[in-house]
Scaffold this motif. Sequence first.
Motif: not given
Length: 183
Positions: A142-143, A160-161, A163-164, A168, A182
């Motif tokens: 996560t960020p 790699r995020n 969530e999406t 990023g 992103e």
Amino acid sequence: MNLDFTVRHFTLTPAIKKFAREQTKKIAKLLDDRDHIRLHLTMAIEKHRNLAELVLTMGEQVLTGKATTDDMYQSITQATEKLARQVGKLKEKVETKRKTRASVKTVTAAAEDARSAADDSAADPKKPRIIQTRRYAIKPMTPDDAVTSLSPKDQFVVFRNVETDRIGVLYRRPDGNFGLIEP
């Protein structure tokens, strides 16, 4: 080469004068007997000591040789030897500098090469090139996890995020905050 005498507390005899001129010929040989060189010999008797000081002036360079003994002839000889050593060192230093300098041909050839390279680059403007390539292992996080994984010496982290599921880039801003890129 001009040789001047200064005498203190005794009279200058022709024998001492002749001896001093013969001794200073050694220095004249080292310096190729140039006209702009001045040599000044100061002789003095203080108590039982005979002092000889030889000062060589050539342009801005001033070299000095001093000696004190029981005999004026020895004092002149020792002062001359000290000064001759200094002149030898100075001459060697100048020769070394002269040898290490680039010759005129080398400098002009390098300048011509630089000019021709500049002319070639004017015809073909330089394209931007990649200076350094780094490979990163892209981890899913996560960020917030990316902020904690960013070490103080790193400026950015690629991740790699989760969530999406997109790549990023988290970077450190000059104001101390973090930026997130992103696609």
